[in-house]
Write a protein that holds these residues in place. Structure first.
Motif, short mmCIF file in Angstrom:
data_model
loop_
_atom_site.label_atom_id
_atom_site.label_comp_id
_atom_site.label_asym_id
_atom_site.label_seq_id
_atom_site.Cartn_x
_atom_site.Cartn_y
_atom_site.Cartn_z
N ILE A 4 0.83 -1.21 0.00
CA ILE A 4 0.00 0.00 0.00
C ILE A 4 0.87 1.27 0.00
CG2 ILE A 4 -0.37 0.17 2.50
CD1 ILE A 4 -3.05 0.83 -0.12
N PHE A 5 1.99 1.22 0.70
CA PHE A 5 2.89 2.37 0.70
C PHE A 5 3.53 2.58 -0.66
CE2 PHE A 5 3.02 1.49 5.39
CZ PHE A 5 2.34 2.65 5.76
N LYS A 6 3.88 1.49 -1.32
CA LYS A 6 4.43 1.59 -2.68
C LYS A 6 3.40 2.20 -3.62
CE LYS A 6 7.68 -2.25 -2.37
NZ LYS A 6 8.06 -3.57 -2.83
N PHE A 7 2.16 1.74 -3.49
CA PHE A 7 1.10 2.25 -4.35
C PHE A 7 0.87 3.75 -4.09
CE2 PHE A 7 -3.39 2.83 -5.58
CZ PHE A 7 -3.27 2.47 -6.92
N ILE A 8 0.82 4.15 -2.84
CA ILE A 8 0.62 5.56 -2.50
C ILE A 8 1.78 6.40 -3.00
CG2 ILE A 8 0.49 7.19 -0.56
CD1 ILE A 8 -1.15 4.99 0.92
N TYR A 9 3.00 5.90 -2.82
CA TYR A 9 4.19 6.59 -3.31
C TYR A 9 4.11 6.83 -4.82
CZ TYR A 9 9.03 6.57 -5.12
OH TYR A 9 10.18 6.84 -5.81
N ILE A 10 3.73 5.79 -5.56
CA ILE A 10 3.62 5.89 -7.02
C ILE A 10 2.53 6.89 -7.41
CG2 ILE A 10 2.96 4.60 -9.10
CD1 ILE A 10 4.36 2.15 -7.71
N ILE A 11 1.39 6.80 -6.75
CA ILE A 11 0.28 7.73 -7.04
C ILE A 11 0.71 9.18 -6.81
CG2 ILE A 11 -1.98 8.52 -6.20
CD1 ILE A 11 -2.42 6.16 -7.86
N ILE A 12 1.37 9.43 -5.70
CA ILE A 12 1.81 10.79 -5.37
C ILE A 12 2.82 11.29 -6.41
CG2 ILE A 12 3.12 12.20 -3.71
CD1 ILE A 12 1.70 10.53 -1.49
N ALA A 13 3.81 10.46 -6.75
CA ALA A 13 4.83 10.87 -7.71
C ALA A 13 4.24 11.16 -9.08
CB ALA A 13 5.92 9.80 -7.80
N VAL A 14 3.35 10.29 -9.55
CA VAL A 14 2.73 10.48 -10.86
C VAL A 14 1.78 11.67 -10.84
CG1 VAL A 14 1.21 9.43 -12.59
CG2 VAL A 14 3.08 8.09 -11.59
N SER A 15 1.05 11.83 -9.76
CA SER A 15 0.13 12.98 -9.65
C SER A 15 0.88 14.30 -9.64
CB SER A 15 -0.73 12.86 -8.39
OG SER A 15 -1.56 11.73 -8.46
N LEU A 16 1.97 14.36 -8.93
CA LEU A 16 2.80 15.57 -8.90
C LEU A 16 3.35 15.86 -10.30
CD1 LEU A 16 4.16 17.86 -7.33
CD2 LEU A 16 6.02 16.27 -6.83
N THR A 17 3.81 14.83 -10.98
CA THR A 17 4.30 15.00 -12.35
C THR A 17 3.20 15.52 -13.25
OG1 THR A 17 5.92 13.24 -12.05
CG2 THR A 17 5.32 13.78 -14.32
N LEU A 58 -1.64 4.01 -16.78
CA LEU A 58 -0.83 2.84 -17.14
C LEU A 58 0.53 2.86 -16.44
CD1 LEU A 58 -1.64 2.57 -20.96
CD2 LEU A 58 -2.52 1.13 -19.10
N ILE A 59 1.12 4.04 -16.31
CA ILE A 59 2.40 4.15 -15.59
C ILE A 59 2.22 3.74 -14.13
CG2 ILE A 59 4.13 5.78 -14.71
CD1 ILE A 59 3.80 7.35 -17.35
N ASN A 127 8.25 -8.47 -14.77
CA ASN A 127 6.87 -8.87 -15.01
C ASN A 127 6.50 -8.39 -16.41
OD1 ASN A 127 3.90 -8.54 -15.14
ND2 ASN A 127 3.99 -9.31 -13.04
N LYS A 128 6.18 -9.30 -17.28
CA LYS A 128 5.87 -8.97 -18.69
C LYS A 128 4.72 -7.96 -18.80
CE LYS A 128 6.25 -9.83 -23.14
NZ LYS A 128 7.32 -9.29 -23.93
N LEU A 129 3.68 -8.13 -17.99
CA LEU A 129 2.55 -7.21 -18.02
C LEU A 129 3.00 -5.79 -17.68
CD1 LEU A 129 -0.46 -6.58 -18.33
CD2 LEU A 129 -0.75 -7.25 -15.92
N ALA A 130 3.87 -5.65 -16.71
CA ALA A 130 4.36 -4.32 -16.32
C ALA A 130 5.03 -3.62 -17.49
CB ALA A 130 5.32 -4.43 -15.14
N SER A 131 5.77 -4.37 -18.29
CA SER A 131 6.44 -3.77 -19.45
C SER A 131 5.44 -3.47 -20.57
CB SER A 131 7.57 -4.65 -19.95
OG SER A 131 7.08 -5.86 -20.47
N VAL A 132 4.52 -4.39 -20.83
CA VAL A 132 3.55 -4.20 -21.91
C VAL A 132 2.68 -2.97 -21.65
CG1 VAL A 132 1.50 -5.23 -23.01
CG2 VAL A 132 3.55 -6.61 -22.62
N LEU A 133 2.36 -2.72 -20.41
CA LEU A 133 1.53 -1.55 -20.06
C LEU A 133 2.23 -0.23 -20.38
CD1 LEU A 133 -0.01 -2.71 -16.67
CD2 LEU A 133 -1.20 -2.44 -18.86
#
Length: 162
Positions: A4-17, A58-59, A127-133
């Protein structure tokens, strides 16, 4: 709980960008971009926020999958590519739109292309899906690079002809 912390971190970083890129883009749209001689393939301005919303989603999903599935030894590498491409997005939007430096913007977007390509390569091993996305993101960047080059080309011709 770590997930959950990884997900929140990613959301915050992408949202700021997303927020910063939107602000810098708006500066360019308000000041000079709409008067630019654009290639015939340039989509209408309304297309960009729609496409970027999809790409950012997707990111987030791709980066979360990669960070979730990576081994500790690769965690820093995954995170570095994630942050590097976000930083280059922000830098490109600032240089290209807010400052109007088309040539420097082109150099930065090429560096962003390379970074995302390497990010896809690293994610493929995890993870192949992570790259395809990330493919739509990469293809959109290739298109943006083409447009950026055309802006330079058109601008260069205008300067030569005057």
């Amino acid at each position: 709980m770590k997930k959950i912390f990884k997900f929140i971190y990613i959301i915050i970083a992408v949202s700021l960008t997303s927020y910063l890129c939107s602000k810098f883009t708006h500066i360019g749209l308000s000041n000079w971009y709409n008067n630019l001689n654009k290639p015939f393939l340039t989509p209408p301005n309304i297309v960009f926020p729609i496409v970027w919303s999809i790409i950012y989603t997707l990111i987030v999903i791709s980066s979360f999958i990669a960070m979730r599935d990576t081994q500790n030894s690769q965690q820093a590498k995954v995170n570095n590519y994630f942050l590097a491409q976000l930083f280059l997005q922000i830098l490109w939007c600032f240089i290209f739109f807010a400052e109007g430096y088309l040539g420097l913007g082109f150099a930065i977007i090429v560096l962003l292309d390379i970074t995302v390509f390497k990010m896809i390569s690293v994610f493929t091993k995890i993870n192949k899906l992570a790259s395809v996305l990330l493919y739509p993101y990469y293809w959109w960047l290739m298109f943006a690079t083409f447009l950026n080059f055309n802006y330079i080309y058109n601008f260069g011709l205008i300067i030569v002809l005057q």
